[in-house]
Design an enzyme around this catalytic site. Sequence first.
Site, PDB file in Angstrom:
ATOM      1  N   ASP A 304       0.761  -1.373  -0.055  1.00  0.00           N
ATOM      2  CA  ASP A 304       0.098   0.114  -0.068  1.00  0.00           C
ATOM      3  C   ASP A 304       0.820   1.270  -0.014  1.00  0.00           C
ATOM      4  OD1 ASP A 304      -2.684  -0.813  -0.309  1.00  0.00           O
ATOM      5  OD2 ASP A 304      -2.559  -1.709   1.978  1.00  0.00           O
ATOM      6  N   GLY A 306       4.158   1.831  -1.368  1.00  0.00           N
ATOM      7  CA  GLY A 306       4.683   1.923  -2.657  1.00  0.00           C
ATOM      8  C   GLY A 306       4.045   1.827  -3.851  1.00  0.00           C
ATOM      9  N   GLU A 307       2.687   1.121  -3.612  1.00  0.00           N
ATOM     10  CA  GLU A 307       1.968   1.033  -4.914  1.00  0.00           C
ATOM     11  C   GLU A 307       0.581   2.043  -4.976  1.00  0.00           C
ATOM     12  OE1 GLU A 307       2.559  -3.561  -6.015  1.00  0.00           O
ATOM     13  OE2 GLU A 307       0.814  -3.292  -4.818  1.00  0.00           O
ATOM     14  N   GLY A 311       0.257   8.181   2.216  1.00  0.00           N
ATOM     15  CA  GLY A 311      -0.217   9.927   2.561  1.00  0.00           C
ATOM     16  C   GLY A 311      -1.142  10.327   1.579  1.00  0.00           C
ATOM     17  N   ASN A 387     -10.572  -0.569   0.367  1.00  0.00           N
ATOM     18  CA  ASN A 387     -11.578  -0.985   1.378  1.00  0.00           C
ATOM     19  C   ASN A 387     -11.427  -0.846   2.767  1.00  0.00           C
ATOM     20  OD1 ASN A 387     -10.201  -3.220  -0.005  1.00  0.00           O
ATOM     21  ND2 ASN A 387     -10.634  -4.382   1.779  1.00  0.00           N
ATOM     22  N   TYR A 388      -9.993  -0.854   3.039  1.00  0.00           N
ATOM     23  CA  TYR A 388      -9.378  -0.653   4.378  1.00  0.00           C
ATOM     24  C   TYR A 388      -9.221   0.633   4.968  1.00  0.00           C
ATOM     25  CZ  TYR A 388      -8.788  -5.032   6.825  1.00  0.00           C
ATOM     26  OH  TYR A 388      -9.128  -6.146   7.574  1.00  0.00           O
ATOM     27  N   TYR A 390      -6.663   2.615   7.961  1.00  0.00           N
ATOM     28  CA  TYR A 390      -5.485   2.422   8.693  1.00  0.00           C
ATOM     29  C   TYR A 390      -5.318   3.677   9.412  1.00  0.00           C
ATOM     30  CZ  TYR A 390      -4.434  -1.796   6.004  1.00  0.00           C
ATOM     31  OH  TYR A 390      -4.554  -2.939   5.354  1.00  0.00           O
ATOM     32  N   HIS A 440      -1.672  -8.652   7.332  1.00  0.00           N
ATOM     33  CA  HIS A 440      -1.292  -7.062   7.326  1.00  0.00           C
ATOM     34  C   HIS A 440       0.268  -7.092   7.880  1.00  0.00           C
ATOM     35  CE1 HIS A 440      -5.621  -5.838   6.815  1.00  0.00           C
ATOM     36  NE2 HIS A 440      -5.670  -6.892   7.291  1.00  0.00           N
TER      37      HIS A 440
END
Length: 644
Positions: A304, A306-307, A311, A387-388, A390, A440
Amino acid sequence: MTSSARHPLDPLTVEEIETAVAAIRSATQFTELGERVRFVTLDLREPPKAAVLAWSEGDDGAPRPPREAEAVLLDHRSGTTHEVTVSLDGDPAVATWRARDDVQPLATVAELMEAEELVKHDPRVREALTRRGVDDLEAVQIDAWPAGNFGDADEAGRRLARCIPFLRPTPTDNEWAHPVEGLIALVDLNRLEILRIDDHGVVPIPPEPGNFDPSVVEALRDDIKPLEITQPSGPSFTVDGHTVSWQRWQVHVGFNSREGLVLSQIGYHDQGRRRPILYRASLSEMIVPYGDPSPTHYFKNAIDAGENGVGFSASPLTLGCDCLGEIYYFDAAVVDPDGSAVRIPNAICMHEEDYGVLWRHIEWRNGKGEVRRSRRLVISSFSAIGNYDYGFFWYLYQDGSIEYEIKLTGVLSTGAVPPGETPAHGTLVAPGLNAMIHQHFFNVRLDLDIDGVDNAVEEVWTEADPPGPQNPHGNAFRAHRRRFTHELEAQRRVDGACARWWEIVNPTVHHRLGAPVSYRLVPGENTVPFASAEAAVSRRAAFITRHLWVTPYARDERYAAGDYPNQHTGGSGLPEWTRADRAIDGRDIVVWYTFGHHHVPRPEDWPVMPVATIGFMLKPVGFFANNPALDVPPPTRHVPGCHA
Ligand SMILES: [Cu+2]
């Protein structure tokens, strides 16, 4: 913009992003690019550590290191990535420009939306949807996932996304309640063409809504009285730009589009001076590998940061909802794919929290004693990534401890199974709705400077003494330790059975009782990856195969899975850097800690998941003379009558 008062690690402002974009656009290299060129990232290029330390430890008025921006651009026409640095001092201008054809930068939101439109309106997809009884295209949602890299020859060299459909009957519905199983499209994001559509067969679309707004709840609880946090004299911290002082602590709060929240130059005022602890701390990478081997789920390994960019996905936070109490907010600024600067208001929230009892002893003979309340400084942000959701929470405590905690919430990733079937690699969370098993993993890059830059890492574990004359009752056990001297021996896993942890020591600064001053990395919940060693994810995110990595500081070694994990074949980042087995004893070192949350979904995680937490602590060990929180005043100053 060139104010010497600004801290060299302050994130770029909206104005600086605009200045940098203008400088890039006016460069000759830019005029040679195609029409479909996008700004992927644009952030502060942090100065070399030595320059920042020289500035912050120098006299007031010491020259600030040069202010620079670093940008990544993608020319969709040629597929070429451009790495650009811009000098922001004086007359802003491009400083360096490097074109690369061997990497794929992270996916911009603009690309994901283009892929969605493309797939949604493809006649073959419409036909496949019709076969599933779906005629209303308005209700169709296409999620474009990072493609990964599974070695398929026809995918090499292309910029790709794997797209899977869901149904969102009305715009506010939860699409993940209605996965359209079996259908997957492979999209070339540069050429905007569908390379392949695979239909693996019709599975009924789970019909039950998965909404969670108040209107769908039969009756909201009506027995909750107001709980208000008030600090009539204001909070106990002071803020100067991005530098925060709170009791004995000092910390710089930064942000970038890839890592999100970044803390720097964390120090503690003790013995009449500011003692450095952490030069920089950030989430360097994260990945969510899924355990379902079926053709529409096997590729789900979102890296998440790097892809997609943690931020970029940061949400504006609202008072009383995300944060409660006397809040100080920091805004953030990122670049849009079209080159405009976007302000994320209230991206970072800072406040104090009462945290129960700090320390206590009550004498059993007379009931008298001392109690102190604990208070912690909370610096946090939240990112919604697909969908998540964090939450990234840093806590500073009055006893010199630092805690990092990630809050996991949001909506599960789902698929559909035929009625009556129990999924082998997931959990039914609603009729026909499969929430797949997954993990995760997070990696935090910790550039520790315990009382100075040159540190070392020691592994500490506990063993029982052998039975014998020295251990006649068999009760003896003791802690052992060993110093890591080189990178490869410092690639370690947690082991709760021997109480294994790691201590970052300054070999040249000693406690009055003899041992080197140190901070202990105390692991919290953790697990290991279950993907095989040969699986793509194990190569592409090799940082998950070890919990601890230690490297010597290098300015450009920033992300655990390398600069460009998107579609990378693997091996970049930590495994690549550490192959040289560099010396790490008594050097300026960086500790990389990986921690994993194992998620076998529960029905209670649906339709929206109650927060789960995972993290770790950094605790002083022989860093302070004794309990550093003795000077916290008794609560009796405010609340008379505690055991007095
Ligand atoms: Cu999960």
